[in-house]
Enzyme design. Structure first.
Site, PDB file in Angstrom:
ATOM      1  N   TYR A  57       0.849  -1.181   0.000  1.00  0.00           N
ATOM      2  CA  TYR A  57       0.000   0.000   0.000  1.00  0.00           C
ATOM      3  C   TYR A  57       0.891   1.240   0.000  1.00  0.00           C
ATOM      4  CZ  TYR A  57      -3.661  -3.313   1.443  1.00  0.00           C
ATOM      5  OH  TYR A  57      -4.527  -4.383   1.512  1.00  0.00           O
ATOM      6  N   HIS A 125       0.310 -12.088   1.522  1.00  0.00           N
ATOM      7  CA  HIS A 125      -0.691 -11.325   0.774  1.00  0.00           C
ATOM      8  C   HIS A 125      -1.299 -12.137  -0.368  1.00  0.00           C
ATOM      9  CE1 HIS A 125      -1.710  -6.849  -0.170  1.00  0.00           C
ATOM     10  NE2 HIS A 125      -2.747  -7.630  -0.331  1.00  0.00           N
ATOM     11  N   SER A 204     -12.969  -5.526   1.294  1.00  0.00           N
ATOM     12  CA  SER A 204     -13.910  -4.983   0.304  1.00  0.00           C
ATOM     13  C   SER A 204     -15.350  -5.419   0.587  1.00  0.00           C
ATOM     14  CB  SER A 204     -13.504  -5.386  -1.120  1.00  0.00           C
ATOM     15  OG  SER A 204     -12.261  -4.829  -1.465  1.00  0.00           O
ATOM     16  N   ARG A 208     -15.864  -2.632  -3.023  1.00  0.00           N
ATOM     17  CA  ARG A 208     -14.945  -1.584  -3.482  1.00  0.00           C
ATOM     18  C   ARG A 208     -15.660  -0.250  -3.706  1.00  0.00           C
ATOM     19  NH1 ARG A 208     -10.193  -4.033  -4.231  1.00  0.00           N
ATOM     20  NH2 ARG A 208     -10.200  -6.262  -4.696  1.00  0.00           N
ATOM     21  N   PHE A 210     -18.894   0.070  -4.381  1.00  0.00           N
ATOM     22  CA  PHE A 210     -20.090  -0.071  -5.213  1.00  0.00           C
ATOM     23  C   PHE A 210     -21.358   0.092  -4.382  1.00  0.00           C
ATOM     24  CE2 PHE A 210     -23.405  -2.969  -6.877  1.00  0.00           C
ATOM     25  CZ  PHE A 210     -23.659  -2.348  -8.093  1.00  0.00           C
ATOM     26  N   SER A 212     -21.656   1.752  -1.727  1.00  0.00           N
ATOM     27  CA  SER A 212     -21.732   3.104  -1.167  1.00  0.00           C
ATOM     28  C   SER A 212     -22.282   4.091  -2.187  1.00  0.00           C
ATOM     29  CB  SER A 212     -20.342   3.564  -0.714  1.00  0.00           C
ATOM     30  OG  SER A 212     -19.823   2.710   0.271  1.00  0.00           O
ATOM     31  N   GLY A 214     -23.079   3.098  -5.739  1.00  0.00           N
ATOM     32  CA  GLY A 214     -23.833   2.547  -6.853  1.00  0.00           C
ATOM     33  C   GLY A 214     -23.094   2.704  -8.167  1.00  0.00           C
TER      34      GLY A 214
END
Length: 329
Positions: A57, A125, A204, A208, A210, A212, A214
């Site tokens: 990150y 990871h 997620s 990701r 979506f 929140s 749309g």
């Protein structure tokens, strides 16, 4: 007022975390450091103690940020998870390394960036298919014995790999993508974790972002936001996938909550061994996520969500093609 954040046991080796965590994987350009530290401190004050990051990150910058945020006695109040294994190949794509020398090198580097003596939960990871998982876990076991890490985790591993790893050293948690539109893990991986007493960390959980925003989420994504290139966010797939959001939104409206709160509550209702780790960069969005803990779904409501939240109702893969040495891609 937000619900009290309960504590849960993550796995069967003794790790306890807040029932909801917080991912530090954020999309788009970096946010101001002081704003992010303020958000982290706000989360801790609210009751969130489980923070998830990775050396990729940034890369590296997020671990440094958390190291700064956890100064002044804050470290003792939190459980910190980070990950190793993702490296850039010569062609610019991601690949994975799980060889013992790299495992140790990556751990030492994360400890330095985080400015801590021990990592609470250290994940691989992605699984490097070129290295037997027994070899990778063997080195992680040594790091546990040396006190450099406390618990071992895997991310995006297959059921068979989880079993082989767990035979070498107990795996405390498996991190995987689990949400209303990512449910392939329910067939084999979730049952395997539960059989072996392994905690489940759902990344997620809001698809990701979506659930929140749309389908409009794709309208203003900058070029450095990798969601812009994910198959599910492409126009031809989003036209189909938007119906999932619309139905979730309808139920949320009747329930008196937001679609993202409903989607996050659905993950919470999968069991007390599941800890979702939504990520955000804004306090108001964080507060909305916390509100999901107050959303209680009845069996009838869970059943109502089921028909359009099944694995085959979503169009598009989760990721773009990756290099071949990552398990599952």
């Amino acid at each position: 007022m937000a619900a009290k954040v309960e504590r849960i046991k993550l796995g069967s080796q003794g790790l306890e975390v807040s029932a909801q965590g917080m991912s530090e994987a954020c999309y788009g350009p970096p946010k101001p450091e002081q704003d992010m530290i303020a958000l982290i401190h706000h989360a801790i004050h609210t009751g969130i103690t489980f923070f998830d990051t990775s050396d990729v990150y940034g890369p590296f910058t997020n671990e440094i940020l958390l190291g700064k945020a956890f100064k002044g006695g804050v470290r003792e109040k939190v459980e910190l998870a980070t990950k190793f294994g993702g490296v850039r190949s010569v062609d610019g794509k991601w690949e994975c390394r799980g060889d013992p020398a790299y495992v140790r090198e990556a751990c030492e580097a994360s400890l330095k960036r985080l400015d801590i003596d021990s990592i609470d939960l250290y994940y691989q990871h992605r699984v490097d298919t070129r290295v037997p998982i027994e070899v990778t876990i063997g080195e992680l076991k040594k790091l546990v014995e040396e006190g450099k890490i406390k618990y071992i985790g895997l991310s995006e591993a297959s059921a068979s790999t989880i079993r082989r790893a767990h035979a070498v050293h107990p795996i405390t948690a498996v991190q995987l993508e689990w949400s209303l539109w990512s449910r392939d893990v329910e067939e084999e991986i979730i049952p395997t974790c539960r059989e072996l007493g392994i905690g489940i960390v759902a990344y997620s959980p809001l698809g990701r972002g979506f659930f929140s925003s749309g389908p409009k989420i794709v309208e203003n994504l900058p070029n450095d936001d990798f969601r812009k290139y994910l198959p599910r966010f492409q126009t031809e797939n989003m036209e189909h996938n938007k119906t999932i959001f619309e139905r979730v939104n309808d139920i949320a409206t009747k329930k008196g909550c937001t679609p993202s709160q409903l989607a996050l509550a659905w993950v919470h209702h999968q069991g007390k061994d599941v800890c979702p780790i939504p990520g955000t960069t804004k306090i108001e969005n964080f507060n909305e996520n916390i509100g999901a803990l107050s959303v209680k779904l009845t069996p009838d409501e869970m059943a109502e969500l089921e028909p359009f939240a099944s694995e085959d109702s979503v169009k598009g893969d989760r990721y773009m093609p990756w290099n071949s040495n990552l398990e599952g891609f």
